[in-house]
Write an enzyme that holds these catalytic residues in place. Sequence first.
Site, mmCIF file in Angstrom:
data_model
loop_
_atom_site.group_PDB
_atom_site.id
_atom_site.type_symbol
_atom_site.label_atom_id
_atom_site.label_comp_id
_atom_site.label_asym_id
_atom_site.label_seq_id
_atom_site.Cartn_x
_atom_site.Cartn_y
_atom_site.Cartn_z
ATOM 1 N N LYS A 13 48.696 5.839 125.677
ATOM 2 C CA LYS A 13 48.683 6.962 124.723
ATOM 3 C C LYS A 13 48.719 8.305 125.437
ATOM 4 C CE LYS A 13 44.689 6.188 122.732
ATOM 5 N NZ LYS A 13 44.201 4.940 123.318
ATOM 6 N N ARG A 88 39.432 7.863 115.759
ATOM 7 C CA ARG A 88 39.152 6.536 116.292
ATOM 8 C C ARG A 88 38.358 5.700 115.304
ATOM 9 N NH1 ARG A 88 39.417 7.932 122.075
ATOM 10 N NH2 ARG A 88 39.507 6.038 123.323
ATOM 11 N N ARG A 127 44.352 1.553 136.966
ATOM 12 C CA ARG A 127 44.421 2.961 136.581
ATOM 13 C C ARG A 127 43.562 3.806 137.529
ATOM 14 N NH1 ARG A 127 44.435 4.979 130.388
ATOM 15 N NH2 ARG A 127 42.173 5.141 130.418
ATOM 16 N N ARG A 160 37.868 5.416 137.051
ATOM 17 C CA ARG A 160 36.848 5.980 136.165
ATOM 18 C C ARG A 160 35.816 4.925 135.787
ATOM 19 N NH1 ARG A 160 40.527 8.701 131.666
ATOM 20 N NH2 ARG A 160 39.436 7.180 130.402
ATOM 21 N N ARG A 171 35.231 -1.668 125.534
ATOM 22 C CA ARG A 171 36.088 -0.692 124.836
ATOM 23 C C ARG A 171 37.118 -1.394 123.963
ATOM 24 N NH1 ARG A 171 38.449 3.201 129.196
ATOM 25 N NH2 ARG A 171 39.091 4.445 127.432
HETATM 26 P P1 AMP Z 1 39.819 8.196 126.066
HETATM 27 O O1 AMP Z 1 40.082 9.009 127.278
HETATM 28 O O2 AMP Z 1 40.559 8.676 124.842
HETATM 29 O O3 AMP Z 1 40.013 6.715 126.274
HETATM 30 O O4 AMP Z 1 38.262 8.400 125.710
HETATM 31 C C1 AMP Z 1 37.244 8.037 126.608
HETATM 32 C C2 AMP Z 1 35.941 7.857 125.847
HETATM 33 O O5 AMP Z 1 35.574 9.070 125.164
HETATM 34 C C3 AMP Z 1 35.957 6.799 124.751
HETATM 35 O O6 AMP Z 1 35.738 5.500 125.246
HETATM 36 C C4 AMP Z 1 34.811 7.279 123.855
HETATM 37 O O7 AMP Z 1 33.554 6.966 124.405
HETATM 38 C C5 AMP Z 1 34.977 8.787 123.919
HETATM 39 N N1 AMP Z 1 35.864 9.286 122.833
HETATM 40 C C6 AMP Z 1 37.076 9.884 122.969
HETATM 41 N N2 AMP Z 1 37.593 10.200 121.777
HETATM 42 C C7 AMP Z 1 36.690 9.780 120.845
HETATM 43 C C8 AMP Z 1 36.652 9.810 119.427
HETATM 44 N N3 AMP Z 1 37.666 10.313 118.699
HETATM 45 N N4 AMP Z 1 35.559 9.289 118.818
HETATM 46 C C9 AMP Z 1 34.542 8.775 119.519
HETATM 47 N N5 AMP Z 1 34.507 8.699 120.851
HETATM 48 C C10 AMP Z 1 35.584 9.197 121.524
#
Ligand code: AMP
Length: 213
Positions: A13, A88, A127, A160, A171
Site C-alpha cells: 500500500k 482500518r 522489509r 521495524r 497484524r
Molecule cells: P502502517 O505503517 O500503516 O502499517 O501502520 C503501522 C501501525 O500503526 C499499525 O499496525 C497500527 O498499530 C498503527 N496504525 C496505523 N494506522 C492506523 C489506523 N488507521 N488505525 C489504528 N491504528 C493504526
Amino acid sequence: MKIIMLGAPGAGKGTQAKMIADKYNVPHISTGDIFRANIKEGTELGKKAKAYMDKGELVPDALVVDLVVDRVGKKDAENGYVLDGFPRTIPQAEALDEALSKMNDKIDYAIDIDVPDDNIVNRMSGRRACVSCGGTYHIVNIPPKKDGICDVCGGKLILRDDDKPETVQKRLSVYHEQTQPLIDYYTEKNILRTVDGTCSMEEVFKAITDILG
Ligand code: AMP
C-alpha cells in the site's frame, strides 16, 4: 481524486500510495507515518500509539479519526489525497464518511491490493525501513542502492519492530478481523476496485492507473 488504499500489512500500500501521490500530484497521507513521526519526536500521541503498534494492535479509533479528518481538511488536500493505512475499522470509515459529507465531499475509489497471507509473511521479513525518513525497501524486491543505507537520505535501514515475524502474524489476524470488513463496506458503496498485489510493483501500479485514468 480522493483515494483509500486497502490491503493487508505488507501488501505494498505504502509504495503504491507514494507512486499515486507523485503521478497525480496529491498528498500521501499515511497514519502509520504520522504515528512513527510522533514516536520519533516523543510526543504524547507518539507515546500512546507506540504501546499498541509494538504489539501489532491497532491504535484506538479515538486517537486516529480526528487526526485524519483534520489532515484531509487542509488546503493541500483540496484537490485530492491518497489515504494509506486509514480507515482500518468500520467505525473509522463511518467517521470519515460523515466528516466528508459535512464538507460535501466523498471518496472516489477504495483500492484493495490483494495478496495472500503466506506471501505477506515472506515479504515482511525482507522489509527494511529508514530510521531517519521512514522510507521503505525490500532486500529482494526493492533493494537500496547501498546495502543497509537509505537511497533518499542516507539513513540506516532496519527491520521495524512491527515487521518482526511474531508481530506480523498478529497484524495479519488484526487485519482479517477489523480491516477486511471494509472490503464489503466499500463494495456496497460501489467504489471498491481490487488489484492483484502479487504482480511486480510496476504491474500493480499500471493496474491502479488503469482504474484511476
Ligand atoms: P502502517 O505503517 O500503516 O502499517 O501502520 C503501522 C501501525 O500503526 C499499525 O499496525 C497500527 O498499530 C498503527 N496504525 C496505523 N494506522 C492506523 C489506523 N488507521 N488505525 C489504528 N491504528 C493504526
